[in-house]
Design an enzyme around this catalytic site. Structure first.
Site, short mmCIF file in Angstrom:
data_model
loop_
_atom_site.label_atom_id
_atom_site.label_comp_id
_atom_site.label_asym_id
_atom_site.label_seq_id
_atom_site.Cartn_x
_atom_site.Cartn_y
_atom_site.Cartn_z
N ASP A 89 3.07 -5.40 -1.58
CA ASP A 89 4.26 -6.45 -2.56
C ASP A 89 4.13 -7.81 -1.88
O ASP A 89 4.10 -8.03 -0.64
CB ASP A 89 5.52 -5.82 -2.55
CG ASP A 89 6.20 -5.67 -1.33
OD1 ASP A 89 5.52 -5.30 -0.16
OD2 ASP A 89 7.52 -5.95 -1.21
N GLU A 90 4.35 -8.61 -2.94
CA GLU A 90 4.69 -10.21 -2.49
C GLU A 90 3.82 -10.77 -1.53
O GLU A 90 4.29 -11.45 -0.63
CB GLU A 90 6.12 -10.12 -1.80
CG GLU A 90 7.24 -9.52 -2.92
CD GLU A 90 8.56 -9.46 -2.25
OE1 GLU A 90 9.68 -9.79 -2.88
OE2 GLU A 90 8.82 -8.94 -1.21
N CYS A 91 2.54 -10.47 -1.88
CA CYS A 91 1.65 -11.47 -1.18
C CYS A 91 1.07 -12.55 -1.79
O CYS A 91 0.25 -12.86 -2.12
CB CYS A 91 0.43 -10.31 -0.77
SG CYS A 91 0.61 -8.75 0.03
#
Length: 503
Positions: free
Chosen positions: A307-309
């Protein structure tokens, strides 16, 4: 206390037949499986003060526990208090255990003293996966706190504990092949604490405690982002922080410190870190870590994040996740990843997606979630604007966050897991998970205030029949109010939401 017409049972069972009268409990002698009987005895003592006794088979016990595969499918049970004893029959050991949790909810004070209503209950879960997540990376919780969280979860028939073990703020599990992860990268957190980590023996202690309560632990090693802490231990494995002008401005406005490569990060911003995707040593590291975690974890799942890269190019993310999902699968575990990893065409077949977008999907979220199913996997539903237990229940609540919205109890209750991602068959949904992120939480008591009673809402969503007659907000708000005495007896610091007329 007189019981309401709707019994104070959460989650509500599949089928309940109630008759007049009660079954009084004087000594609560218990016969049956020694482990589950002992757990029930402890629960009876906590709830009532009655010093119950575990006795052998063939006695005049008031409560008889037994196994019978004909009682239903996996995790099913029958509870019958219409005869001369209370009989709890499980289709398997898990079902027997859940039957005893229902029995504890039925205990109440009557004119005859502590008693159980005369009922026959036949029950089984809707979803196989019913999970809670505890983030021990943003704030570290030790072994006893994790055990307490398990106890809270199993009383509501949850059967999975997702442990978020690594993040930008700290690394929380001992890895023999890479010892500096805990020697150097575990000593910080978001809340100003000193951090900490689990030795492998401590982790095994948690696993054993969970298994005794029919809980599967799902460990998460978050990759390729949320890895700033890795760079404290091994700077050559992690990129310099990615910071856009917007993120710099946002963090300055909030007074959040900017991350510095190789130094502890105590802020709560996300998306700035990544392992070095084009370095072969990175994959040596990941292979060692995932292998060691898999070797000591008996459950079938291994969560690998995704997530959230925010600063990682799509092509690099795809290259990384194709390879790492296969590394995870090669350990013999089923990989689990946050829904963004569904953008990767070649993600390992059978990977489970965990959907954390809103209950009305935005952008590419629905397509990403659907791709897991197309690759032979399934979905765990954790829509952040319904299930995230760290969202504030009211605007003025002293703890919690608001980025996904304010989530009152009714909002947490009124959503349908199979209706979030369009076009999927019901059996594409493996289950439901309610995460607790800990940027604002430092104790289990503080966690209780955010978690309860909303954790009960998600338990019912995960267990109870979709079309059950009691599967309504008005019924739930009445029934959950009846659990207040049991929660108080267990030392749970629940929030008395104004949405509920508490007993």
């Amino acid at each position: 206390m007189a019981l309401p017409d709707s019994l104070p049972l959460v989650p509500y069972p599949s089928d309940v037949r109630r008759e007049e009268g009660v079954f009084p409990l004087a000594s609560a002698r218990i016969a049956g499986d020694s482990v589950i009987a002992g757990q029930l005895r402890d629960g009876v003592v906590t709830r009532t003060g009655i010093r119950s006794q575990v006795v052998g088979e063939g006695t005049d016990a008031e409560i008889v526990l037994s196994l019978d595969p004909s009682a239903g499918g996996a995790e099913a049970y029958i509870l019958d208090s219409l005869g001369s004893s209370i009989r709890v029959t499980g289709a398997d050991a898990a079902g027997l255990f859940y039957g005893t949790r229902t029995l504890l909810q039925l205990l109440h004070e009557s004119d005859a003293g502590w008693a159980v209503p005369r009922v026959r209950i036949e029950d089984a879960p809707r979803f196989a996966y019913r999970g809670v997540m505890l983030d021990v990376a943003r704030h570290f919780f030790g072994v006893e706190d994790v055990k307490s969280y398990i106890d809270r979860a199993v009383d509501l028939k949850y059967n999975h504990l997702h442990l978020h073990l690594t993040d930008d703020q700290g690394w929380r599990l001992e890895i023999d092949a890479w010892p500096l992860l805990t020697e150097r990268a575990s000593g910080s957190d978001t809340t100003g604490g000193t951090g900490g980590f689990f030795t492998k023996d401590q982790y095994r202690e948690i696993l054993a405690y969970a298994a005794d309560r029919h809980v599967t632990v799902v460990p998460e090693i978050d990759l390729p982002g949320h890895t700033h802490a890795v760079g404290i231990a091994y700077p050559d494995l992690v990129e310099e922080p990615w910071l856009s002008e917007q993120s710099i401005a946002e963090q300055a406005a909030l007074g959040i410190p900017l991350p510095v490569h190789g130094e502890f990060y105590r802020g709560a911003a996300v998306g700035h870190s990544s392992v070095r995707i084009h370095e072969e040593r990175t994959y040596d590291f990941i292979t060692d870590v995932l292998r060691e975690v898999a070797e000591i974890t008996p459950g079938p799942y291994l969560h690998i994040g995704g997530d959230e890269c925010l600063g990682t190019p799509a092509a690099d993310f795809a290259l990384f996740f194709e390879r790492v999902s296969r590394i995870a699968a090669d350990t013999g575990k089923t990989p689990v990843a946050w829904h963004e990893a569904g953008a990767v065409a070649g993600i390992a077949e059978g990977t489970i997606g965990q959907y954390w977008g809103s209950v009305e999907p935005k952008g590419s979220h629905a397509a990403e979630a659907t791709h897991f199913v197309e690759r032979g996997g399934a979905l765990i539903m954790s829509p952040s604007d319904r299930t995230y237990l760290d969202m504030k229940p009211t605007p003025d609540f002293p703890l919690g966050l608001v980025w996904a919205g304010i989530v009152p109890v009714r909002t947490a209750y009124e959503w349908e897991p199979t209706a979030v991602v369009p076009g999927l068959a019901d059996d594409a949904i493996l289950g439901v998970e309610a995460p607790l992120w800990t940027e604002t939480v430092t104790t289990i008591a503080a966690a209780d205030t955010l978690v309860f009673p909303r954790i009960a809402a998600h338990a019912e969503t995960a267990w109870s029949p979709k079309e059950g007659t009691e599967r309504t907000w008005e019924s739930f708000r009445t029934r959950v109010a009846g659990l207040a005495p049991a929660w108080e007896a267990s030392g749970i610091e629940f929030t008395r939401s104004e949405e509920i007329a508490w007993a």
